[in-house]
Design an enzyme around this catalytic site. Structure first.
Site, PDB file in Angstrom:
ATOM      1  CD1 TRP A  66      -6.957  -6.393   6.134  1.00 50.50           C
ATOM      2  CD2 TRP A  66      -5.663  -7.514   4.687  1.00 50.50           C
ATOM      3  NE1 TRP A  66      -5.944  -5.556   5.714  1.00 50.50           N
ATOM      4  CE2 TRP A  66      -5.127  -6.210   4.842  1.00 50.50           C
ATOM      5  CE3 TRP A  66      -4.998  -8.415   3.840  1.00 50.50           C
ATOM      6  CZ2 TRP A  66      -3.986  -5.780   4.171  1.00 50.50           C
ATOM      7  CZ3 TRP A  66      -3.855  -7.988   3.175  1.00 50.50           C
ATOM      8  CH2 TRP A  66      -3.376  -6.681   3.341  1.00 50.50           C
ATOM      9  NE  ARG A  67      -4.430  -3.893   9.253  1.00 48.30           N
ATOM     10  CZ  ARG A  67      -4.026  -3.177  10.296  1.00 48.30           C
ATOM     11  NH1 ARG A  67      -3.091  -3.624  11.097  1.00 48.30           N
ATOM     12  NH2 ARG A  67      -4.562  -2.007  10.551  1.00 48.30           N
ATOM     13  CG  HIS A 112      -1.936  -1.002   1.329  1.00 45.49           C
ATOM     14  ND1 HIS A 112      -1.690  -2.332   1.536  1.00 45.49           N
ATOM     15  CD2 HIS A 112      -3.290  -0.882   1.242  1.00 45.49           C
ATOM     16  CE1 HIS A 112      -2.848  -2.989   1.577  1.00 45.49           C
ATOM     17  NE2 HIS A 112      -3.827  -2.137   1.404  1.00 45.49           N
ATOM     18  CD  GLU A 129      -8.509  -4.362  -2.355  1.00 40.90           C
ATOM     19  OE1 GLU A 129      -8.744  -3.168  -2.126  1.00 40.90           O
ATOM     20  OE2 GLU A 129      -8.572  -5.246  -1.478  1.00 40.90           O
ATOM     21  CD  GLU A 168      -6.497  -7.578   0.762  1.00 43.51           C
ATOM     22  OE1 GLU A 168      -7.501  -7.016   1.255  1.00 43.51           O
ATOM     23  OE2 GLU A 168      -5.573  -6.963   0.218  1.00 43.51           O
ATOM     24  CE1 TYR A 211     -11.317  -7.992   3.910  1.00 40.81           C
ATOM     25  CE2 TYR A 211     -10.973  -7.299   1.635  1.00 40.81           C
ATOM     26  CZ  TYR A 211     -10.463  -7.650   2.880  1.00 40.81           C
ATOM     27  OH  TYR A 211      -9.110  -7.661   3.086  1.00 40.81           O
TER      28      TYR A 211
END
Ligand code: BMA
Length: 370
Positions: free
Chosen positions: A321-322, A122, A184, A290, A255
């Site tokens: 993801w985190r 990122h 993305e 992701e 997501y």
């Protein structure tokens, strides 16, 4: 006579072998082995991945050997995701406060256990100097060869290369990494997103990045991942694809953002079907690069929704993801259960499914050996 008989076979096997090399034809032995082994492994099952797994969890930070997944299952993920945002600015920590020195050690640990490493970036908007989310036109164009910020971009790639090259296994060998730049890219929330550059500009950037890392900086431990967000059809998926010779892994991020499990399953299934088709036609590794259902509001989501989606496909890996935990504003962010979390029991069932692969499953696969 023997030579004559052997010749077609040799030519054939040479071609077959050449075709199955990763995008970097000079990739290290371990990287090529990983690439081949991952092709086979996806028929057995889907590797489970987790971003920043070893660095912190919902209720802890930097506790040696700890992992939220480990606390729930007694096992680590098969794929370890890490993030380099901030490295381009010479920061000692990434944008999520993970020190790069610690990250290097975690990467070494995961690799030593036979795990797979993937890295996202990122990175800073090269025009404004602000974050990856600081969107606006012209940033991609500005770093292409010949453009104003090109030298700056090259200096950033040099820093990335130095980090990659510093990742060494026990015998000094370069640790292979699935590198996932410009993720993305069909969304508009990053400066490299769809609205902010043309397909051609993005493709040029992707190709330059790989070429520079590989040929100028001599980084030969990377498999390259191309990755969109949700997509409607094959044409949308491929609109900004740089070409088969530049890519090893193809994926998308998804997501779940409401409680409609059936819809999520349908969407994921549809996209995975398309992804698998594209991957099979092009001999690429398909991956869910992701995914997540933030704060896991459904305690049976793992077996009711994610598992059925994965069962219908031969996907290499799925990276959750985190587990960021609680933000200074008091908002929680996590995507895998931690000890005592409501979906932990259900996750254990998901873990035990023969088609989900975790660290113990892949240690004996020896993914870096021939
Ligand atoms: C996002 C969130 C952010 C984080 C970013 C990069 O999806 O988790 O908190 O900074 O990823 O890791």
């Amino acid at each position: 006579m023997r030579t004559i008989l052997l010749l077609p076979f040799l030519v054939f096997s040479y071609i077959a072998n050449a075709q199955s090399l990763p995008a970097d034809k000079q990739a290290t032995r371990e990287t090529v082995n990983l690439y081949h082994n991952l092709q086979k492994l996806r028929q057995k099952g889907c590797m489970f991945g987790h971003q920043d797994d070893l660095a912190y969890g919902v209720h802890w930070k930097y506790v040696e050997g700890n992992s939220d997944l480990f606390e729930v299952t007694g096992d680590y993920p098969a794929v370890y995701g890490w993030e380099l945002g901030g490295l381009e600015l010479d920061s000692s920590k990434n944008l999520d406060a993970v020190p790069f020195d610690k990250m290097r050690l975690f990467i070494r640990q995961g690799y030593a256990r036979g795990g797979v490493i993937t890295i996202s970036w990122h990175f800073t908007n090269p025009l404004t100097g602000k974050s990856a989310w600081d969107v606006g036109p012209g940033a991609v164009a500005s770093i292409l060869p010949g453009a104003a910020q090109h030298a700056l971009y090259k200096s950033w790639l040099q820093k990335l290369a130095a980090f990659f090259v510093s990742l060494r296994g026990e015998h000094g060998e370069a640790i292979p990494v699935i590198f996932r730049p410009f993720h993305e890219l069909n969304g508009n929330w990053f400066w490299w997103g769809k609205k902010w550059c043309t397909p051609n500009e993005l493709q040029q950037l992707y190709r330059f990045t790989a070429t520079y890392l590989r040929d100028s900086l001599q980084v030969h431990q990377l498999l390259y991942a191309f990755n969109t967000d949700r997509f409607a059809n094959e044409a949308e998926y491929l609109e900004r694809y740089p070409g088969d010779e530049w890519v090893d892994v193809i994926g998308f991020d998804i997501y779940q953002r409401n409680n409609n499990n059936a819809q999520f399953l349908q969407d994921a299934d549809q996209m995975l079907t398309l992804l698998e088709k594209i991957a099979n036609e092009r001999n690429k590794l398909p991956a869910l690069t992701e995914f997540g259902y933030g704060t896991l509001p459904d305690s049976t989501w793992w077996t009711s929704t994610l598992l059925p989606a994965l069962h219908r496909h031969a996907i290499s890996y799925a990276l959750a993801w985190r587990n960021a935990g609680k933000s200074p504003q008091g908002r929680y962010e996590y995507y895998v259960p931690f000890k005592g979390e409501a979906s932990a029991g259900n996750f254990l069932q998901f873990y035990k499914d023969p088609r989900t692969l975790f660290q113990k499953d892949i240690t004996h696969e020896k993914l870096y050996a021939r």
